[in-house]
Design a protein around this motif. Structure first.
Motif, PDB file in Angstrom:
ATOM      1  N   LEU A  82       0.819  -1.219   0.000  1.00  0.00           N
ATOM      2  CA  LEU A  82       0.000   0.000   0.000  1.00  0.00           C
ATOM      3  C   LEU A  82       0.848   1.262   0.000  1.00  0.00           C
ATOM      4  CD1 LEU A  82      -2.897   0.748  -0.178  1.00  0.00           C
ATOM      5  CD2 LEU A  82      -3.033   0.826   2.295  1.00  0.00           C
ATOM      6  N   TRP A  83       0.904   1.878  -1.164  1.00  0.00           N
ATOM      7  CA  TRP A  83       1.609   3.145  -1.337  1.00  0.00           C
ATOM      8  C   TRP A  83       0.686   4.091  -2.081  1.00  0.00           C
ATOM      9  CZ3 TRP A  83       6.034   3.713   1.228  1.00  0.00           C
ATOM     10  CH2 TRP A  83       6.743   2.552   1.601  1.00  0.00           C
ATOM     11  N   PRO A  84       0.955   5.387  -1.987  1.00  0.00           N
ATOM     12  CA  PRO A  84       0.137   6.312  -2.780  1.00  0.00           C
ATOM     13  C   PRO A  84       0.134   5.881  -4.243  1.00  0.00           C
ATOM     14  CG  PRO A  84       1.480   7.547  -1.238  1.00  0.00           C
ATOM     15  CD  PRO A  84       1.930   6.114  -1.132  1.00  0.00           C
ATOM     16  N   GLY A  85      -1.028   5.926  -4.845  1.00  0.00           N
ATOM     17  CA  GLY A  85      -1.159   5.475  -6.240  1.00  0.00           C
ATOM     18  C   GLY A  85      -1.821   4.120  -6.349  1.00  0.00           C
ATOM     19  N   VAL A  86      -1.887   3.405  -5.237  1.00  0.00           N
ATOM     20  CA  VAL A  86      -2.567   2.095  -5.261  1.00  0.00           C
ATOM     21  C   VAL A  86      -4.042   2.307  -4.929  1.00  0.00           C
ATOM     22  CG1 VAL A  86      -2.767  -0.148  -4.117  1.00  0.00           C
ATOM     23  CG2 VAL A  86      -0.513   0.763  -4.700  1.00  0.00           C
ATOM     24  N   LYS A  87      -4.893   1.886  -5.838  1.00  0.00           N
ATOM     25  CA  LYS A  87      -6.331   2.111  -5.662  1.00  0.00           C
ATOM     26  C   LYS A  87      -6.961   1.069  -4.743  1.00  0.00           C
ATOM     27  CE  LYS A  87     -10.354   3.898  -6.914  1.00  0.00           C
ATOM     28  NZ  LYS A  87     -10.721   5.265  -6.566  1.00  0.00           N
ATOM     29  N   GLY A  88      -6.447  -0.179  -4.833  1.00  0.00           N
ATOM     30  CA  GLY A  88      -7.073  -1.220  -4.024  1.00  0.00           C
ATOM     31  C   GLY A  88      -6.213  -2.451  -3.894  1.00  0.00           C
ATOM     32  N   ILE A  89      -6.672  -3.330  -3.028  1.00  0.00           N
ATOM     33  CA  ILE A  89      -5.968  -4.571  -2.724  1.00  0.00           C
ATOM     34  C   ILE A  89      -6.868  -5.739  -3.128  1.00  0.00           C
ATOM     35  CG2 ILE A  89      -5.135  -6.021  -0.808  1.00  0.00           C
ATOM     36  CD1 ILE A  89      -3.332  -3.628  -1.329  1.00  0.00           C
ATOM     37  N   ILE A  90      -6.290  -6.678  -3.868  1.00  0.00           N
ATOM     38  CA  ILE A  90      -7.041  -7.904  -4.194  1.00  0.00           C
ATOM     39  C   ILE A  90      -6.563  -8.999  -3.264  1.00  0.00           C
ATOM     40  CG2 ILE A  90      -7.444  -9.679  -5.924  1.00  0.00           C
ATOM     41  CD1 ILE A  90      -7.289  -7.706  -8.078  1.00  0.00           C
ATOM     42  N   CYS A  91      -7.497  -9.621  -2.589  1.00  0.00           N
ATOM     43  CA  CYS A  91      -7.121 -10.669  -1.648  1.00  0.00           C
ATOM     44  C   CYS A  91      -7.993 -11.907  -1.842  1.00  0.00           C
ATOM     45  CB  CYS A  91      -7.255 -10.150  -0.212  1.00  0.00           C
ATOM     46  SG  CYS A  91      -6.564 -11.299   0.986  1.00  0.00           S
ATOM     47  N   PRO A  92      -7.411 -13.035  -2.209  1.00  0.00           N
ATOM     48  CA  PRO A  92      -8.169 -14.286  -2.293  1.00  0.00           C
ATOM     49  C   PRO A  92      -8.290 -14.948  -0.925  1.00  0.00           C
ATOM     50  CG  PRO A  92      -6.094 -14.423  -3.539  1.00  0.00           C
ATOM     51  CD  PRO A  92      -6.034 -13.208  -2.652  1.00  0.00           C
ATOM     52  N   PRO A 117      -5.217   8.626   2.637  1.00  0.00           N
ATOM     53  CA  PRO A 117      -6.473   8.940   3.349  1.00  0.00           C
ATOM     54  C   PRO A 117      -7.122   7.676   3.931  1.00  0.00           C
ATOM     55  CG  PRO A 117      -6.383  10.125   1.279  1.00  0.00           C
ATOM     56  CD  PRO A 117      -5.184   9.211   1.296  1.00  0.00           C
ATOM     57  N   ARG A 118      -7.520   7.810   5.185  1.00  0.00           N
ATOM     58  CA  ARG A 118      -8.092   6.685   5.926  1.00  0.00           C
ATOM     59  C   ARG A 118      -9.340   6.142   5.209  1.00  0.00           C
ATOM     60  NH1 ARG A 118      -8.519   5.093  11.528  1.00  0.00           N
ATOM     61  NH2 ARG A 118     -10.646   4.409  11.981  1.00  0.00           N
ATOM     62  N   GLY A 119      -9.345   4.865   4.983  1.00  0.00           N
ATOM     63  CA  GLY A 119     -10.528   4.201   4.412  1.00  0.00           C
ATOM     64  C   GLY A 119     -10.667   4.345   2.907  1.00  0.00           C
ATOM     65  N   SER A 120      -9.627   4.931   2.254  1.00  0.00           N
ATOM     66  CA  SER A 120      -9.777   5.184   0.812  1.00  0.00           C
ATOM     67  C   SER A 120      -9.388   3.989  -0.052  1.00  0.00           C
ATOM     68  CB  SER A 120      -8.928   6.397   0.406  1.00  0.00           C
ATOM     69  OG  SER A 120      -7.551   6.123   0.618  1.00  0.00           O
ATOM     70  N   THR A 121      -8.743   3.011   0.523  1.00  0.00           N
ATOM     71  CA  THR A 121      -8.267   1.864  -0.275  1.00  0.00           C
ATOM     72  C   THR A 121      -9.387   0.844  -0.459  1.00  0.00           C
ATOM     73  OG1 THR A 121      -6.107   2.171   0.775  1.00  0.00           O
ATOM     74  CG2 THR A 121      -6.460   0.116  -0.466  1.00  0.00           C
ATOM     75  N   GLU A 122      -9.628   0.485  -1.690  1.00  0.00           N
ATOM     76  CA  GLU A 122     -10.664  -0.518  -1.968  1.00  0.00           C
ATOM     77  C   GLU A 122     -10.179  -1.931  -1.654  1.00  0.00           C
ATOM     78  OE1 GLU A 122     -12.317  -0.555  -5.913  1.00  0.00           O
ATOM     79  OE2 GLU A 122     -12.499   1.623  -5.950  1.00  0.00           O
ATOM     80  N   VAL A 123     -11.136  -2.803  -1.394  1.00  0.00           N
ATOM     81  CA  VAL A 123     -10.840  -4.229  -1.242  1.00  0.00           C
ATOM     82  C   VAL A 123     -11.598  -5.003  -2.307  1.00  0.00           C
ATOM     83  CG1 VAL A 123     -11.219  -6.253   0.233  1.00  0.00           C
ATOM     84  CG2 VAL A 123     -10.328  -4.140   1.219  1.00  0.00           C
ATOM     85  N   LEU A 124     -10.866  -5.852  -3.017  1.00  0.00           N
ATOM     86  CA  LEU A 124     -11.460  -6.748  -4.008  1.00  0.00           C
ATOM     87  C   LEU A 124     -11.222  -8.169  -3.522  1.00  0.00           C
ATOM     88  CD1 LEU A 124      -9.956  -4.178  -5.533  1.00  0.00           C
ATOM     89  CD2 LEU A 124     -10.903  -5.276  -7.566  1.00  0.00           C
ATOM     90  N   VAL A 125     -12.277  -8.930  -3.377  1.00  0.00           N
ATOM     91  CA  VAL A 125     -12.182 -10.261  -2.773  1.00  0.00           C
ATOM     92  C   VAL A 125     -12.367 -11.340  -3.829  1.00  0.00           C
ATOM     93  CG1 VAL A 125     -13.324 -11.828  -1.171  1.00  0.00           C
ATOM     94  CG2 VAL A 125     -13.020  -9.450  -0.545  1.00  0.00           C
ATOM     95  N   LEU A 126     -11.487 -12.336  -3.823  1.00  0.00           N
ATOM     96  CA  LEU A 126     -11.683 -13.504  -4.690  1.00  0.00           C
ATOM     97  C   LEU A 126     -11.948 -14.711  -3.797  1.00  0.00           C
ATOM     98  CD1 LEU A 126      -8.817 -12.968  -7.309  1.00  0.00           C
ATOM     99  CD2 LEU A 126     -11.232 -12.349  -7.502  1.00  0.00           C
ATOM    100  N   LEU A 127     -13.125 -15.271  -3.908  1.00  0.00           N
ATOM    101  CA  LEU A 127     -13.513 -16.384  -3.042  1.00  0.00           C
ATOM    102  C   LEU A 127     -13.062 -17.697  -3.675  1.00  0.00           C
ATOM    103  CD1 LEU A 127     -17.129 -15.125  -2.237  1.00  0.00           C
ATOM    104  CD2 LEU A 127     -15.049 -14.806  -0.871  1.00  0.00           C
ATOM    105  N   ASP A 128     -12.539 -18.582  -2.823  1.00  0.00           N
ATOM    106  CA  ASP A 128     -12.027 -19.837  -3.394  1.00  0.00           C
ATOM    107  C   ASP A 128     -12.344 -21.046  -2.525  1.00  0.00           C
ATOM    108  OD1 ASP A 128     -10.344 -19.422  -1.286  1.00  0.00           O
ATOM    109  OD2 ASP A 128      -8.501 -19.341  -2.456  1.00  0.00           O
ATOM    110  N   SER A 129     -13.399 -20.934  -1.731  1.00  0.00           N
ATOM    111  CA  SER A 129     -13.807 -22.093  -0.918  1.00  0.00           C
ATOM    112  C   SER A 129     -15.322 -22.091  -0.768  1.00  0.00           C
ATOM    113  CB  SER A 129     -13.179 -22.017   0.478  1.00  0.00           C
ATOM    114  OG  SER A 129     -13.734 -20.936   1.211  1.00  0.00           O
ATOM    115  N   LEU A 146     -15.202  -2.711   0.541  1.00  0.00           N
ATOM    116  CA  LEU A 146     -15.331  -3.811  -0.408  1.00  0.00           C
ATOM    117  C   LEU A 146     -16.062  -3.354  -1.671  1.00  0.00           C
ATOM    118  CD1 LEU A 146     -15.496  -7.380   0.758  1.00  0.00           C
ATOM    119  CD2 LEU A 146     -16.640  -6.785  -1.371  1.00  0.00           C
ATOM    120  N   SER A 147     -15.363  -3.415  -2.790  1.00  0.00           N
ATOM    121  CA  SER A 147     -15.935  -2.912  -4.037  1.00  0.00           C
ATOM    122  C   SER A 147     -16.250  -4.010  -5.032  1.00  0.00           C
ATOM    123  CB  SER A 147     -14.962  -1.931  -4.704  1.00  0.00           C
ATOM    124  OG  SER A 147     -13.819  -2.624  -5.170  1.00  0.00           O
TER     125      SER A 147
END
Lengths: 309, 325
Positions: A82-92, A117-129, A146-147
């Motif tokens: 997470l650095w400036p310029g990163v819009k979101g994190i994808i986590c499986p 900015p607090r809370g500005s990072t999106e979360v993208l979830v990949l479900l695998d179970s 969660l977007s």
């Protein structure tokens, strides 16, 4: 979450710096820097170290930058990603609301540390179970970050002991469930139609487009692109087709005339297809989406031309 | 298995369109939905409420059950305007929450009392025609004992909400329809089963397709249908009514089971290559009961139409412009 256009998520290994440096040229709506691709601790550490320097080149074409991490090394990965310029994190592999809250906590720490900015990072979830898919409602509801939600089909097949077979889709229920739950919560479901979720092909743009379009007509809003060859067909498939625009405009005009006459149910000119409120409303939504897509394309074109100078 | 009420074919029409409403009773529908909702423009909704009482009487002359589809945003006004003698049910398109259903129930209860209608006689239909509705469907189905019909999980509204094109040639609604059907069965409600048949035309007037759809639905446990164009009424009734040869075969199966299997203390027997056990006998029994219920409904409609025409003739009016029943 406000409406957004993110049709293509081009995933590349951050360890492959040659690909990272050319990733902006493919016109993807988002570039996914994958730090989980290497084998062993040394590779993971190297990947983490490469993220920060990869953000600027990846974003040169106007694509949003996302970073794919793993649940197993959540805090370390988030801190590195997470650095400036990163819009979101994808986590499986998230399976419960508690998993999402843990990720949320890691993001809050990293946002504070890196001046984001607090809370500005999106979360993208990949479900695998099976557990993750069953709990999709609580997972989606667990964080306003969660977007997006999708399936990580290769892991899911292993988890459910399914042998991949191109001739039928064993995940019809799972896909339907995440699409309906996501749309109900105003979150983007992403994916493609079978078999490219488990047996992807890379050299047939027509087939990529066909399965992406089928995915769109299942309710998906975009797809993870495992190869640059997917980007253009996905950008095309997950947007209203240019030749539909006149149809939608005619629907709106015909319906408006009917309402003025005192009825809100009328046939489409020259057919026995019916236009009523949902048909008109869909036309309105599609025309708005078309405008958003045009705007997104204009932004990327501007960034691309600047980068090429 | 309990026999459901007979609602094989129905038409939905804007209540403010006199051409549709005046002729609706001549269409041989088992049920008719007079729409307050999407087919009626906002500017016409107050007028729609004013004419509801007369429209219920007009449409009901042919023996069809009359339903009024109300607006999600005007529950009190619509329930009050719609609930008159002759009304069988109220439905709400876009049912999104259990609270909406409870609100409908409260207003109906009040109106039944005020207008002297038999308490509980007006039933409810809930249409979970959006992903939000699907997510809430387990609560919605339990929100009122009046809820009898439960549907949704496809169609124009669902497509709009999902952002998908319709008539693309594959089944886009496996999950919501499956969820809806299971929840309906679990709580003893009827559900509008619709087997996927590829359709790339979107025509609402295709009689042949309507027959094939209705016949496929019947084999999948469906007993009800509805449409928008008079062309589809007869094909839907035909498709959802057991043909005489099936009824005859069911009678033979039932007789065989009663006389040759159960009476001899056996669990199963074979009749012309068909294994007959208690499940097959129950299926045959349900089919016979359903065929009888269909025949009774057909008779009821025929009598109602004859009586209405006789009333008109007595009043020297034409069949297309009936008097209020």
């Amino acid at each position: 979450m406000n409406p957004f256009v993110r049709r293509s998520h081009l995933q590349i290994s951050v360890l492959n710096q040659e690909e990272v440096l050319s990733s902006w040229k493919h016109k993807a709506d988002a570039i996914v820097l994958d730090i989980t691709d290497g084998a062993g601790l040394a590779a993971r550490q190297q990947a983490r170290e490469l993220v920060r320097g990869s953000i600027a080149p990846a974003s040169k074409g106007g694509g949003e930058v996302l970073v794919r991490i793993s649940k197993e090394a959540l805090f370390a990965d988030v801190k590195a990603a997470l650095w400036p310029g990163v819009k979101g994190i994808i986590c499986p592999s998230l399976e419960t609301a508690a998993d999402v809250r843990e990720l949320d906590e890691a993001l809050l720490e990293a946002e504070k540390e890196h001046g984001i900015p607090r809370g500005s990072t999106e979360v993208l979830v990949l479900l695998d179970s099976g557990k993750g898919i069953w709990n999709v409602r609580e997972i989606i509801a667990a964080s306003s970050r969660l977007s997006t939600v999708g399936l990580e089909e290769s892991s899911l097949y292993r988890h459910m002991e399914i042998m991949p077979d191109a001739s039928f889709d064993p995940l019809v229920y799972a896909k339907g469930r995440i699409i309906v739950e996501a749309v109900a919560a105003k979150v983007h479901p992403i994916g493609v139609a079978h078999p490219y979720g488990i047996m992807p092909g890379f050299d047939n743009p027509q087939e990529i487009h066909r399965l992406a379009l089928r995915g769109k007509n299942m309710g998906f809003k975009g797809a993870i692109c495992l190869h640059p060859s997917w980007v253009e067909p996905c950008n095309r498939a997950y947007a209203p087709a240019a030749d539909q625009i006149d149809y939608f405009k005619t629907v709106r005009a015909t319906f408006a005339e009917a309402v003025a006459r005192g009825t809100a149910a009328t046939p489409y000119p020259g057919t026995t297809q019916m236009i009523d409120v949902p048909v008109d409303e869909r036309a309105r939504i599609m025309l708005e989406l078309w405008e958003m897509v045009q705007s997104r394309e204009a932004d990327k074109a501007s960034a691309l031309s600047k980068a090429a100078e | 298995m309990a026999i459901r009420e007979v609602r094989r074919a129905g038409l939905t029409m804007p209540i403010n369109n006199p051409r549709f409403v005046n002729n609706s009773w001549l269409r041989n529908c088992d049920h008719i939905t007079l729409d307050f909702e999407d087919s009626v423009p906002q500017s016409q909704k107050p007028y729609a409420r004013i004419i509801a009482r007369e429209a219920v009487g007009l449409a009901g002359q042919g023996g069809a059950a009359i339903n009024i589809r109300i607006n999600q945003g005007f529950i009190e006004a619509d329930v009050t305007a719609a609930s008159w003698p002759g009304l069988s049910s109220l439905s709400m398109g876009h049912t999104w929450s259990a609270d909406e259903v409870r609100l409908m129930d409260q207003y109906i209860t009040r109106i039944e009392r005020i207008r002297g209608l038999r308490p509980g006689s007006i039933t409810l239909g809930a249409a979970c025609d959006s992903p939000v509705g699907t997510v809430q469907s387990e609560e919605i189905v339990q929100a009122s004992p009046r809820v009898k019909n439960f549907g949704g999980g496809g169609g124009y509204d669902y497509s709009m909400q999902l952002g998908v094109d319709m008539f693309v040639g594959f089944d886009q609604f496996v999950y919501p329809r499956g969820e809806g059907a299971l929840i309906a069965r679990a709580f003893g409600k009827s559900f509008g089963i619709s087997v996927h048949l590829p359709d790339t035309s979107g025509s609402v007037a295709d009689a042949e397709r309507s027959y094939l759809q209705a016949a496929a639905n019947r084999k999948a446990g469906g007993r009800g249908g509805g449409g928008l164009h008079p062309n589809v009424v007869e094909p839907m009734i035909r498709g959802l009514t057991p043909p005489p040869e099936e009824v005859e075969q069911a009678r033979q199966v039932l007789a065989f089971y009663n006389e040759q299997v159960e009476a001899k203390g056996e669990a199963e027997g074979e009749l012309d290559g068909l294994t007959v056990d208690k499940y097959e006998a129950a299926r045959a029994s349900e089919l016979i009961e359903w065929a009888q219920a269909c025949a009774e409904m057909d008779g009821k409609k025929e009598r109602a139409r004859r009586e209405a025409i006789a009333r008109q003739e007595a009043a020297h009016t034409s069949p297309g412009q009936p008097t209020t029943a």
